[in-house]
Write a protein that holds these residues in place. Structure first.
Motif, PDB file in Angstrom:
ATOM      1  N   UNK A 158       0.866  -1.176   0.000  1.00 49.34           N
ATOM      2  CA  UNK A 158       0.000   0.000   0.000  1.00 49.34           C
ATOM      3  C   UNK A 158       0.894   1.213   0.000  1.00 49.34           C
ATOM      4  N   UNK A 159       0.654   2.147  -0.879  1.00 45.35           N
ATOM      5  CA  UNK A 159       1.631   3.197  -1.148  1.00 45.35           C
ATOM      6  C   UNK A 159       1.688   4.300  -0.098  1.00 45.35           C
ATOM      7  N   UNK A 160       0.783   4.271   0.883  1.00 46.06           N
ATOM      8  CA  UNK A 160       0.774   5.320   1.903  1.00 46.06           C
ATOM      9  C   UNK A 160       1.188   4.796   3.273  1.00 46.06           C
ATOM     10  N   UNK A 161       1.387   3.490   3.400  1.00 51.19           N
ATOM     11  CA  UNK A 161       1.646   2.900   4.710  1.00 51.19           C
ATOM     12  C   UNK A 161       3.143   2.847   5.023  1.00 51.19           C
ATOM     13  N   UNK A 162       3.451   2.734   6.299  1.00 53.67           N
ATOM     14  CA  UNK A 162       4.847   2.682   6.744  1.00 53.67           C
ATOM     15  C   UNK A 162       5.326   1.232   6.703  1.00 53.67           C
ATOM     16  N   UNK A 163       5.652   0.756   5.509  1.00 56.36           N
ATOM     17  CA  UNK A 163       6.006  -0.652   5.320  1.00 56.36           C
ATOM     18  C   UNK A 163       7.320  -0.816   4.558  1.00 56.36           C
ATOM     19  N   UNK A 164       8.101   0.246   4.456  1.00 57.15           N
ATOM     20  CA  UNK A 164       9.362   0.159   3.707  1.00 57.15           C
ATOM     21  C   UNK A 164      10.299  -0.886   4.312  1.00 57.15           C
ATOM     22  N   UNK A 165      10.356  -0.948   5.648  1.00 55.74           N
ATOM     23  CA  UNK A 165      11.290  -1.882   6.286  1.00 55.74           C
ATOM     24  C   UNK A 165      10.953  -3.338   5.989  1.00 55.74           C
ATOM     25  N   UNK A 166       9.671  -3.783   6.177  1.00 53.64           N
ATOM     26  CA  UNK A 166       9.378  -5.174   5.825  1.00 53.64           C
ATOM     27  C   UNK A 166       9.551  -5.482   4.344  1.00 53.64           C
ATOM     28  N   UNK A 167       9.264  -4.520   3.475  1.00 53.12           N
ATOM     29  CA  UNK A 167       9.479  -4.737   2.047  1.00 53.12           C
ATOM     30  C   UNK A 167      10.960  -4.943   1.766  1.00 53.12           C
ATOM     31  N   UNK A 168      11.800  -4.102   2.346  1.00 52.49           N
ATOM     32  CA  UNK A 168      13.241  -4.235   2.166  1.00 52.49           C
ATOM     33  C   UNK A 168      13.730  -5.587   2.680  1.00 52.49           C
ATOM     34  N   UNK A 169      13.227  -6.004   3.843  1.00 57.23           N
ATOM     35  CA  UNK A 169      13.614  -7.293   4.414  1.00 57.23           C
ATOM     36  C   UNK A 169      13.264  -8.439   3.478  1.00 57.23           C
ATOM     37  N   UNK A 170      12.053  -8.409   2.939  1.00 58.06           N
ATOM     38  CA  UNK A 170      11.599  -9.493   2.053  1.00 58.06           C
ATOM     39  C   UNK A 170      12.457  -9.550   0.790  1.00 58.06           C
ATOM     40  N   UNK A 171      12.708  -8.389   0.175  1.00 54.90           N
ATOM     41  CA  UNK A 171      13.540  -8.363  -1.027  1.00 54.90           C
ATOM     42  C   UNK A 171      14.926  -8.924  -0.721  1.00 54.90           C
ATOM     43  N   UNK A 172      15.517  -8.489   0.372  1.00 55.21           N
ATOM     44  CA  UNK A 172      16.871  -8.919   0.731  1.00 55.21           C
ATOM     45  C   UNK A 172      16.952 -10.426   0.942  1.00 55.21           C
ATOM     46  N   UNK A 173      15.937 -11.003   1.599  1.00 56.39           N
ATOM     47  CA  UNK A 173      16.013 -12.414   1.970  1.00 56.39           C
ATOM     48  C   UNK A 173      15.472 -13.357   0.898  1.00 56.39           C
ATOM     49  N   UNK A 174      14.711 -12.832  -0.047  1.00 54.80           N
ATOM     50  CA  UNK A 174      14.348 -13.647  -1.208  1.00 54.80           C
ATOM     51  C   UNK A 174      15.509 -13.681  -2.202  1.00 54.80           C
ATOM     52  N   UNK A 175      16.322 -12.629  -2.187  1.00 50.57           N
ATOM     53  CA  UNK A 175      17.531 -12.514  -3.033  1.00 50.57           C
ATOM     54  C   UNK A 175      17.187 -12.788  -4.501  1.00 50.57           C
TER      55      UNK A 175
END
Length: 236
Positions: free
Chosen positions: A8-25
């Motif tokens: 969702x483009x207005x929510x404070x979710x940058x950290x979990x998104x970054x975590x998921x991208x990093x760990x899916x590699x």
């Protein structure tokens, strides 16, 4: 493998998104942006938009005010996904249509009464921004088909142009890139996940939804799964 990550483009979710991208590699990070929109979102400077279509400006202003209520910035999750992808050496692909042109097309094609409904809705939402955003997340999580059925009835042009046509465009872009990248994460608004998934029939897909990103309990489970190397459960 294609991971569809609904945000969702207005929510404070940058950290979990970054975590998921990093760990899916992934080999590639695909985002629901055009390049000009990404440059605007990632710029440290506020840019004027007086030359952009009226409907686009109003929508941008509304999203900005809602994001501020959540202590975030519009599209922060996209910027986080791109930056994290670049850090791990993934290719970055922008797969959306031009945002300003799309919204201008929506406005021009809307019949008069649909346009009026949309305008009055935008005015009303100014007084219940955060409550409205929270309600949309809840309604979609409880019954997404029912939510979109109601939206199609109320705003048929809006849904066709902003959801259906963009789902088709982004799905085609994903199909084009599938032979090049064996492991892709596609970061899109949560309302696009099911539509894109249906259009990618035959592809190996897993889905991570916005409700998971916004739930500390569900994110804890997902973090453990990604740390252990197990795939997230379907539809999380």
């Amino acid at each position: 493998m294609i991971t569809l990550l609904g945000t969702g483009h207005v929510f404070k979710i940058a950290e979990p998104v970054s975590f998921i991208v990093k760990h899916i590699w992934p080999d590639a990070v695909l985002v629901e942006l055009d390049e000009a929109r990404y440059n605007a979102l990632s710029s440290p400077y506020e840019r004027g938009n007086s030359d952009q279509p009226w409907a686009y400006r109003r929508m941008a202003e509304y999203q900005k005010s809602v994001a501020e209520e959540y202590g975030s910035k519009v599209g922060a999750e996209f910027v986080a996904a791109v930056e994290t992808g670049r850090t791990i050496g993934a290719a970055i692909e922008f797969i959306d249509t031009d945002a300003a042109e799309t919204m201008d097309s929506v406005w021009k094609e809307m019949p008069f009464f649909e346009r009026m409904r949309f305008t009055f809705s935008m005015i009303g939402d100014r007084f219940r921004r955060k409550d409205k955003a929270d309600k949309v997340v809840m309604d979609m999580a409880e019954n997404e088909e029912e939510y979109f059925a109601a939206m199609r009835k109320k705003y048929p042009t809006l849904v066709r142009k902003l959801i259906d046509e963009r789902d088709a465009h982004m799905a085609e872009r994903i199909k084009e890139m599938s032979p090049r990248y064996g492991n892709m994460i596609v970061v899109v608004g949560d309302g696009h996940v099911e539509g894109i998934s249906k259009l990618l029939d035959g592809e190996s897909i897993r889905k991570i939804r916005l409700k998971t990103l916004m739930s500390s309990e569900e994110m804890s489970v997902l973090r453990n799964e990604l740390w252990s190397g197990r795939p997230p459960e379907e539809g999380m």
